[in-house]
Design a protein around this motif. Sequence first.
Motif, PDB file in Angstrom:
ATOM      1  N   TYR A   1       0.837  -1.204   0.000  1.00 19.95           N
ATOM      2  CA  TYR A   1       0.000   0.000   0.000  1.00 19.95           C
ATOM      3  C   TYR A   1       0.870   1.252   0.000  1.00 19.95           C
ATOM      4  CZ  TYR A   1      -2.924   3.788   1.613  1.00 19.95           C
ATOM      5  OH  TYR A   1      -3.546   4.999   1.727  1.00 19.95           O
ATOM      6  N   GLU A   2       1.874   1.273   0.856  1.00 22.09           N
ATOM      7  CA  GLU A   2       2.767   2.436   0.926  1.00 22.09           C
ATOM      8  C   GLU A   2       3.466   2.674  -0.405  1.00 22.09           C
ATOM      9  OE1 GLU A   2       5.303   1.779   4.296  1.00 22.09           O
ATOM     10  OE2 GLU A   2       3.611   1.841   5.693  1.00 22.09           O
ATOM     11  N   GLU A   3       3.885   1.590  -1.062  1.00 14.64           N
ATOM     12  CA  GLU A   3       4.533   1.706  -2.365  1.00 14.64           C
ATOM     13  C   GLU A   3       3.561   2.270  -3.409  1.00 14.64           C
ATOM     14  OE1 GLU A   3       7.171  -1.076  -5.410  1.00 14.64           O
ATOM     15  OE2 GLU A   3       6.414  -1.928  -3.542  1.00 14.64           O
ATOM     16  N   VAL A   4       2.335   1.770  -3.414  1.00 16.14           N
ATOM     17  CA  VAL A   4       1.315   2.262  -4.346  1.00 16.14           C
ATOM     18  C   VAL A   4       1.011   3.729  -4.063  1.00 16.14           C
ATOM     19  CG1 VAL A   4      -1.140   2.084  -4.966  1.00 16.14           C
ATOM     20  CG2 VAL A   4       0.263   0.022  -4.820  1.00 16.14           C
ATOM     21  N   PHE A   5       0.862   4.070  -2.788  1.00 15.03           N
ATOM     22  CA  PHE A   5       0.529   5.456  -2.427  1.00 15.03           C
ATOM     23  C   PHE A   5       1.658   6.405  -2.824  1.00 15.03           C
ATOM     24  CE2 PHE A   5      -0.287   9.071   0.401  1.00 15.03           C
ATOM     25  CZ  PHE A   5      -1.612   9.313   0.064  1.00 15.03           C
ATOM     26  N   ARG A   6       2.915   5.994  -2.607  1.00 20.41           N
ATOM     27  CA  ARG A   6       4.055   6.827  -3.039  1.00 20.41           C
ATOM     28  C   ARG A   6       4.027   7.035  -4.554  1.00 20.41           C
ATOM     29  NH1 ARG A   6       7.098   3.991   0.739  1.00 20.41           N
ATOM     30  NH2 ARG A   6       7.869   2.577  -0.843  1.00 20.41           N
ATOM     31  N   PHE A   7       3.702   5.973  -5.283  1.00 25.03           N
ATOM     32  CA  PHE A   7       3.611   6.057  -6.748  1.00 25.03           C
ATOM     33  C   PHE A   7       2.519   7.041  -7.158  1.00 25.03           C
ATOM     34  CE2 PHE A   7       1.470   4.439 -10.618  1.00 25.03           C
ATOM     35  CZ  PHE A   7       2.501   4.585 -11.535  1.00 25.03           C
ATOM     36  N   LEU A   8       1.352   6.930  -6.530  1.00 21.14           N
ATOM     37  CA  LEU A   8       0.213   7.765  -6.915  1.00 21.14           C
ATOM     38  C   LEU A   8       0.359   9.222  -6.470  1.00 21.14           C
ATOM     39  CD1 LEU A   8      -2.754   5.339  -6.256  1.00 21.14           C
ATOM     40  CD2 LEU A   8      -1.969   6.191  -8.464  1.00 21.14           C
ATOM     41  N   ARG A   9       1.133   9.469  -5.439  1.00 19.88           N
ATOM     42  CA  ARG A   9       1.311  10.848  -4.954  1.00 19.88           C
ATOM     43  C   ARG A   9       2.065  11.712  -5.953  1.00 19.88           C
ATOM     44  NH1 ARG A   9       3.599  10.207   0.786  1.00 19.88           N
ATOM     45  NH2 ARG A   9       5.362  10.995  -0.367  1.00 19.88           N
ATOM     46  N   LYS A  10       2.870  11.089  -6.791  1.00 21.54           N
ATOM     47  CA  LYS A  10       3.597  11.863  -7.806  1.00 21.54           C
ATOM     48  C   LYS A  10       2.588  12.431  -8.793  1.00 21.54           C
ATOM     49  CE  LYS A  10       7.771   9.117  -7.537  1.00 21.54           C
ATOM     50  NZ  LYS A  10       8.617   8.144  -8.224  1.00 21.54           N
ATOM     51  N   ARG A  11       2.752  13.678  -9.109  1.00 15.57           N
ATOM     52  CA  ARG A  11       1.801  14.388  -9.973  1.00 15.57           C
ATOM     53  C   ARG A  11       1.536  13.657 -11.287  1.00 15.57           C
ATOM     54  NH1 ARG A  11       0.776  20.436 -10.571  1.00 15.57           N
ATOM     55  NH2 ARG A  11       1.437  20.240  -8.430  1.00 15.57           N
ATOM     56  N   GLU A  12       2.574  13.128 -11.908  1.00 17.01           N
ATOM     57  CA  GLU A  12       2.402  12.480 -13.210  1.00 17.01           C
ATOM     58  C   GLU A  12       1.673  11.134 -13.111  1.00 17.01           C
ATOM     59  OE1 GLU A  12       6.636  11.419 -11.838  1.00 17.01           O
ATOM     60  OE2 GLU A  12       5.409  13.224 -11.861  1.00 17.01           O
ATOM     61  N   ASN A  13       1.541  10.588 -11.905  1.00 16.40           N
ATOM     62  CA  ASN A  13       0.900   9.282 -11.735  1.00 16.40           C
ATOM     63  C   ASN A  13      -0.501   9.356 -11.136  1.00 16.40           C
ATOM     64  OD1 ASN A  13       3.245   8.074 -12.678  1.00 16.40           O
ATOM     65  ND2 ASN A  13       4.105   7.898 -10.636  1.00 16.40           N
ATOM     66  N   ARG A  14      -0.975  10.530 -10.806  1.00 21.54           N
ATOM     67  CA  ARG A  14      -2.270  10.648 -10.122  1.00 21.54           C
ATOM     68  C   ARG A  14      -3.434  10.129 -10.961  1.00 21.54           C
ATOM     69  NH1 ARG A  14      -1.537  16.198  -6.778  1.00 21.54           N
ATOM     70  NH2 ARG A  14       0.005  15.303  -5.367  1.00 21.54           N
ATOM     71  N   ALA A  15      -3.308  10.168 -12.259  1.00 26.94           N
ATOM     72  CA  ALA A  15      -4.387   9.700 -13.134  1.00 26.94           C
ATOM     73  C   ALA A  15      -4.143   8.261 -13.602  1.00 26.94           C
ATOM     74  CB  ALA A  15      -4.530  10.633 -14.333  1.00 26.94           C
ATOM     75  N   ALA A  16      -3.246   7.542 -12.926  1.00 24.88           N
ATOM     76  CA  ALA A  16      -2.945   6.160 -13.317  1.00 24.88           C
ATOM     77  C   ALA A  16      -4.166   5.269 -13.130  1.00 24.88           C
ATOM     78  CB  ALA A  16      -1.775   5.628 -12.486  1.00 24.88           C
ATOM     79  N   THR A  17      -4.303   4.317 -14.017  1.00 20.30           N
ATOM     80  CA  THR A  17      -5.403   3.358 -13.930  1.00 20.30           C
ATOM     81  C   THR A  17      -4.956   2.158 -13.092  1.00 20.30           C
ATOM     82  OG1 THR A  17      -4.668   2.167 -15.893  1.00 20.30           O
ATOM     83  CG2 THR A  17      -6.251   3.982 -16.232  1.00 20.30           C
ATOM     84  N   ILE A  18      -5.920   1.320 -12.738  1.00 20.42           N
ATOM     85  CA  ILE A  18      -5.617   0.093 -11.997  1.00 20.42           C
ATOM     86  C   ILE A  18      -4.596  -0.745 -12.771  1.00 20.42           C
ATOM     87  CG2 ILE A  18      -6.597  -2.105 -11.192  1.00 20.42           C
ATOM     88  CD1 ILE A  18      -7.618   0.064  -9.413  1.00 20.42           C
ATOM     89  N   GLU A  19      -4.815  -0.881 -14.082  1.00 20.69           N
ATOM     90  CA  GLU A  19      -3.928  -1.693 -14.913  1.00 20.69           C
ATOM     91  C   GLU A  19      -2.502  -1.145 -14.899  1.00 20.69           C
ATOM     92  OE1 GLU A  19      -6.902  -0.422 -16.058  1.00 20.69           O
ATOM     93  OE2 GLU A  19      -8.036  -2.274 -15.910  1.00 20.69           O
ATOM     94  N   ARG A  20      -2.371   0.169 -14.955  1.00 18.95           N
ATOM     95  CA  ARG A  20      -1.045   0.803 -14.946  1.00 18.95           C
ATOM     96  C   ARG A  20      -0.336   0.567 -13.614  1.00 18.95           C
ATOM     97  NH1 ARG A  20       3.491   2.137 -17.220  1.00 18.95           N
ATOM     98  NH2 ARG A  20       4.339   4.120 -16.536  1.00 18.95           N
ATOM     99  N   ILE A  21      -1.059   0.672 -12.515  1.00 14.23           N
ATOM    100  CA  ILE A  21      -0.465   0.458 -11.200  1.00 14.23           C
ATOM    101  C   ILE A  21       0.002  -0.991 -11.066  1.00 14.23           C
ATOM    102  CG2 ILE A  21      -0.903   0.470  -8.710  1.00 14.23           C
ATOM    103  CD1 ILE A  21      -3.004   2.697  -9.301  1.00 14.23           C
ATOM    104  N   VAL A  22      -0.825  -1.928 -11.519  1.00 10.51           N
ATOM    105  CA  VAL A  22      -0.455  -3.346 -11.472  1.00 10.51           C
ATOM    106  C   VAL A  22       0.799  -3.579 -12.301  1.00 10.51           C
ATOM    107  CG1 VAL A  22      -1.177  -5.666 -12.197  1.00 10.51           C
ATOM    108  CG2 VAL A  22      -2.778  -4.180 -10.987  1.00 10.51           C
ATOM    109  N   GLU A  23       0.850  -2.948 -13.479  1.00 10.00           N
ATOM    110  CA  GLU A  23       1.995  -3.107 -14.374  1.00 10.00           C
ATOM    111  C   GLU A  23       3.283  -2.562 -13.749  1.00 10.00           C
ATOM    112  OE1 GLU A  23       3.321  -0.723 -18.332  1.00 10.00           O
ATOM    113  OE2 GLU A  23       1.320  -1.620 -18.408  1.00 10.00           O
ATOM    114  N   VAL A  24       3.224  -1.378 -13.154  1.00  9.48           N
ATOM    115  CA  VAL A  24       4.423  -0.720 -12.635  1.00  9.48           C
ATOM    116  C   VAL A  24       4.847  -1.286 -11.276  1.00  9.48           C
ATOM    117  CG1 VAL A  24       5.343   1.483 -11.809  1.00  9.48           C
ATOM    118  CG2 VAL A  24       4.004   1.406 -13.899  1.00  9.48           C
ATOM    119  N   ILE A  25       3.906  -1.424 -10.366  1.00  8.93           N
ATOM    120  CA  ILE A  25       4.227  -1.828  -8.993  1.00  8.93           C
ATOM    121  C   ILE A  25       4.219  -3.343  -8.840  1.00  8.93           C
ATOM    122  CG2 ILE A  25       3.563  -1.599  -6.552  1.00  8.93           C
ATOM    123  CD1 ILE A  25       4.433   1.045  -7.764  1.00  8.93           C
TER     124      ILE A  25
END
Length: 134
Positions: free
Chosen positions: A34-58
């Motif tokens: 969760y902390e890793e996902v939240f750190r990823f999403l907090r970045k401005r360029e990642n705030r609009a990431a989709t579920i699929e993108r998060i699964v792919e990256v994290i």
Amino acid sequence: MGELKNCPSCDEFFNYTGIREVCNKCAMNEEKQYEEVFRFLRKRENRAATIERIVEVIGVDESLLYKWVRKGRLQPAMFPNLGYPCDNCGKLTTQGKLCKGCTEDFKSGLRQLDAALEFREKVNKNENTYHKEK
């Protein structure tokens, strides 16, 4: 007092108290993810990431993301492309168990049922008011 259950993630026994659905070891692992996902999403360029993108990256499990959104840990107001599947059709939603489309379909069906029952009541009432002539 808790009950003994198998952890759905690692299949180990743990004392289920109704708070966590997994054992302590898996809960700590989920929290790290969760902390890793939240750190990823907090970045401005990642705030609009989709579920699929998060699964792919994290590499986090999709069901965990859905669980965090459903529980309000990841809020769609902050991350607009997040949601969880509607229990009826699978389309992503952000609140309740059903998407807006399924909710409207059910409401429409209930209105039709109410109208049909009301009509049936009127018909039955009218049948009982007329008397046969001898």
